[in-house]
Design a protein around this motif. Structure first.
Motif, PDB file in Angstrom:
ATOM      1  N   ASP A  77     -13.152   2.458   6.064  1.00 30.35           N
ATOM      2  CA  ASP A  77     -13.232   0.517   6.231  1.00 30.35           C
ATOM      3  C   ASP A  77     -12.024   0.093   7.188  1.00 30.35           C
ATOM      4  O   ASP A  77     -11.298  -0.663   8.261  1.00 30.35           O
ATOM      5  N   THR A  78     -10.497   0.440   6.458  1.00 33.84           N
ATOM      6  CA  THR A  78      -9.059   0.783   6.883  1.00 33.84           C
ATOM      7  C   THR A  78      -8.653   0.867   8.179  1.00 33.84           C
ATOM      8  O   THR A  78      -8.172   0.812   8.990  1.00 33.84           O
ATOM      9  N   THR A  79      -9.539   1.931   8.372  1.00 34.69           N
ATOM     10  CA  THR A  79      -8.969   3.080   9.698  1.00 34.69           C
ATOM     11  C   THR A  79      -9.636   2.579  10.670  1.00 34.69           C
ATOM     12  O   THR A  79      -9.294   2.421  12.213  1.00 34.69           O
ATOM     13  N   ASP A  80     -11.292   2.516  10.003  1.00 38.77           N
ATOM     14  CA  ASP A  80     -11.860   1.628  10.900  1.00 38.77           C
ATOM     15  C   ASP A  80     -10.996   0.222  11.616  1.00 38.77           C
ATOM     16  O   ASP A  80     -11.119  -0.161  13.313  1.00 38.77           O
ATOM     17  N   ALA A  81     -10.660  -0.660  10.955  1.00 38.18           N
ATOM     18  CA  ALA A  81      -9.850  -1.566  11.531  1.00 38.18           C
ATOM     19  C   ALA A  81      -8.454  -1.428  11.969  1.00 38.18           C
ATOM     20  O   ALA A  81      -8.360  -2.076  13.415  1.00 38.18           O
ATOM     21  N   LEU A  82      -8.305  -0.098  11.448  1.00 39.21           N
ATOM     22  CA  LEU A  82      -6.740  -0.457  12.821  1.00 39.21           C
ATOM     23  C   LEU A  82      -7.030   0.844  14.099  1.00 39.21           C
ATOM     24  O   LEU A  82      -6.346  -0.091  14.947  1.00 39.21           O
ATOM     25  N   PHE A 126       0.648  -5.362   9.899  1.00 43.40           N
ATOM     26  CA  PHE A 126       2.008  -5.855   8.991  1.00 43.40           C
ATOM     27  C   PHE A 126       1.348  -5.470   7.910  1.00 43.40           C
ATOM     28  O   PHE A 126      -0.010  -6.218   7.120  1.00 43.40           O
ATOM     29  N   MET A 127       1.700  -4.891   7.372  1.00 41.59           N
ATOM     30  CA  MET A 127       1.273  -4.364   5.636  1.00 41.59           C
ATOM     31  C   MET A 127       2.099  -4.036   4.416  1.00 41.59           C
ATOM     32  O   MET A 127       3.026  -4.216   4.666  1.00 41.59           O
ATOM     33  N   ASP A 128       1.333  -5.251   3.851  1.00 39.07           N
ATOM     34  CA  ASP A 128       2.348  -5.424   2.309  1.00 39.07           C
ATOM     35  C   ASP A 128       1.263  -4.489   1.886  1.00 39.07           C
ATOM     36  O   ASP A 128       0.855  -3.519   1.842  1.00 39.07           O
ATOM     37  N   CYS A 129       2.591  -3.922   0.448  1.00 39.71           N
ATOM     38  CA  CYS A 129       1.589  -3.479  -0.417  1.00 39.71           C
ATOM     39  C   CYS A 129       1.195  -4.293  -2.029  1.00 39.71           C
ATOM     40  O   CYS A 129      -0.095  -3.477  -2.739  1.00 39.71           O
ATOM     41  N   GLN A 130       1.597  -4.686  -2.403  1.00 40.71           N
ATOM     42  CA  GLN A 130       1.443  -5.454  -3.922  1.00 40.71           C
ATOM     43  C   GLN A 130       0.414  -4.725  -5.024  1.00 40.71           C
ATOM     44  O   GLN A 130      -0.030  -5.146  -5.127  1.00 40.71           O
ATOM     45  N   ASP A 131       1.456  -3.464  -5.123  1.00 38.65           N
ATOM     46  CA  ASP A 131       1.447  -2.907  -6.349  1.00 38.65           C
ATOM     47  C   ASP A 131       0.005  -2.402  -5.749  1.00 38.65           C
ATOM     48  O   ASP A 131      -0.046  -2.527  -7.184  1.00 38.65           O
ATOM     49  N   HIS A 132      -1.092  -1.630  -4.876  1.00 35.97           N
ATOM     50  CA  HIS A 132      -1.969  -1.788  -5.557  1.00 35.97           C
ATOM     51  C   HIS A 132      -1.985  -0.029  -5.329  1.00 35.97           C
ATOM     52  O   HIS A 132      -1.221   0.335  -4.409  1.00 35.97           O
ATOM     53  N   ILE A 166       1.842   8.620  -0.973  1.00 43.76           N
ATOM     54  CA  ILE A 166       2.241   8.910   0.219  1.00 43.76           C
ATOM     55  C   ILE A 166       1.425  10.538  -0.423  1.00 43.76           C
ATOM     56  O   ILE A 166       1.512  11.477   0.732  1.00 43.76           O
ATOM     57  N   GLY A 167       1.804  11.000  -0.928  1.00 44.32           N
ATOM     58  CA  GLY A 167       0.912  12.668  -1.156  1.00 44.32           C
ATOM     59  C   GLY A 167      -0.638  12.186  -0.944  1.00 44.32           C
ATOM     60  O   GLY A 167      -1.415  13.419  -0.885  1.00 44.32           O
ATOM     61  N   MET A 168      -1.528  10.813  -0.442  1.00 43.19           N
ATOM     62  CA  MET A 168      -2.752  11.238  -0.391  1.00 43.19           C
ATOM     63  C   MET A 168      -2.883  11.361   0.998  1.00 43.19           C
ATOM     64  O   MET A 168      -2.263  10.502   2.078  1.00 43.19           O
ATOM     65  N   THR A 205      -3.370   6.265   6.904  1.00 45.33           N
ATOM     66  CA  THR A 205      -3.285   4.535   6.803  1.00 45.33           C
ATOM     67  C   THR A 205      -1.382   3.762   7.307  1.00 45.33           C
ATOM     68  O   THR A 205      -1.607   3.507   8.029  1.00 45.33           O
ATOM     69  N   LEU A 206      -0.508   4.114   7.300  1.00 50.74           N
ATOM     70  CA  LEU A 206       0.622   4.173   7.291  1.00 50.74           C
ATOM     71  C   LEU A 206       0.665   4.639   8.561  1.00 50.74           C
ATOM     72  O   LEU A 206       1.961   4.167   9.201  1.00 50.74           O
ATOM     73  N   GLY A 207       0.609   5.910   8.524  1.00 51.91           N
ATOM     74  CA  GLY A 207       0.692   5.923  10.356  1.00 51.91           C
ATOM     75  C   GLY A 207       0.107   5.234  11.768  1.00 51.91           C
ATOM     76  O   GLY A 207       0.403   5.646  12.434  1.00 51.91           O
TER      77      GLY A 207
END
Length: 306
Positions: free
Chosen positions: A146-151, A162-168, A172-174, A180-182
């Motif tokens: 879903d996130t990839t589709d959105a991006l 703009f993406m925050d993290c919020q301790d979710h 980066i090994g995944m 996503t970060l790319g």
């Protein structure tokens, strides 16, 4: 690339919260013990802070959020309407949609306990297609199909992310996290989140690792200010000394200030300064109640150390 409305908005996709903030704790919080708090406030939080903060700074913000029949939903709706916020992204459900966070806050940090009634949010790609925003703010680290589709949808419309993290959870090994970060334009974790996501031992190492994936990386450092890097350029901004009432919502207020300047293509130093000023102002009151208005920001900018 599809065209967007003349007054393109910042789209915020995220749930509201009601923050029950207990301050001036008389002792440490620990299991099996009761501790009294001399201060109590109930303030809207969650993604409300992002939408409200941008609105106060004169930006058009479309907030995609769900509300129900419960008193917490009604309280946040009332606050949004008092602020004069846009309601085009709101959905209303004929049942409770409770999102509550209890924050036990002192001058150094806070402990938080949260509850959220499940509700199926609208897919971010659908929201981006519907509103054609100039910027979309994703309040936490998210990844997967879903996130990839959105991006991909954001890229098709020329929408910056703009993406925050919020301790979710995620690191980066995944592969999904790296993908996503790319695809995001700015990633803005706080210091502890940056270390966890990267596995780095220092902020500088975390910044370098994240910059291999993301064009602009911002690491929020609380009372130490913030550090950022973009396209090989590094910037640092210290924070003014302020009386701390509650740190709840300070990171979101930082994000608001940063995006407020980033939208206009301001230099990285100016974006960081606005972020730190908004974050510092936020801690001087409970929750996000002290989020800056557009007329207040210039005075806070003069208080920043140089």
């Amino acid at each position: 690339m599809a065209s967007r409305p003349a007054e393109a908005a910042v789209l915020i996709a995220g749930a509201y919260a009601v923050d029950l903030v207990l301050t001036d704790l008389r002792g440490p919080v620990r299991a099996g013990a009761e501790v009294w708090a001399d201060g109590l406030d109930m303030v809207p939080g969650g993604a409300f802070t992002l939408a409200m903060g941008l609105h106060r700074l004169g930006r058009r913000a479309v907030w995609a959020a769900d509300f129900g029949t419960d008193l917490f939903s009604r309280a946040v709706l009332a606050a949004a309407r008092q602020e004069g916020m846009e309601e085009a992204g709101f959905r209303h459900h004929p049942r409770p949609v409770r999102n509550v966070t209890v924050a036990l806050s002192d001058a150094k940090d806070r402990a938080m306990i949260a509850h959220e009634d499940p509700v199926a949010a609208r897919p971010p790609a659908e929201l981006i297609d519907a509103f054609r925003p100039s910027v979309v703010m994703l309040p936490f680290l998210q990844y997967g199909p879903d996130t990839t589709d959105a991006l991909k949808t954001a890229a098709r419309h020329g929408t910056r992310v703009f993406m925050d993290c919020q301790d979710h959870p995620g690191h980066i090994g995944m592969d999904d996290v790296r993908e996503t970060l790319g695809r995001v334009d700015v990633f803005a974790p706080n210091e502890s989140e940056a270390l966890r996501v990267t596995g780095a031992a220092t902020v500088e190492e975390a910044l370098a690792l994240l910059c291999e994936l993301v064009p602009t990386v911002v690491i929020k450092r609380g009372p130490a200010g913030a550090v950022a890097a973009a396209n090989g350029h590094r910037a640092v901004q210290g924070s003014p000394a302020v009386p701390v009432v509650d740190t709840t919502g300070a990171g979101d207020c930082f994000n608001v200030g940063f995006v407020h300047r980033w939208i206009d293509g301001s230099p990285l130093e100016d974006c960081l300064a606005a972020g730190v000023a908004c974050g510092a102002a936020a801690v001087t009151g409970p929750g996000s109640g002290n989020a800056l208005g557009v007329s207040e920001l210039p005075a806070w900018l003069t208080r920043l150390p140089h």
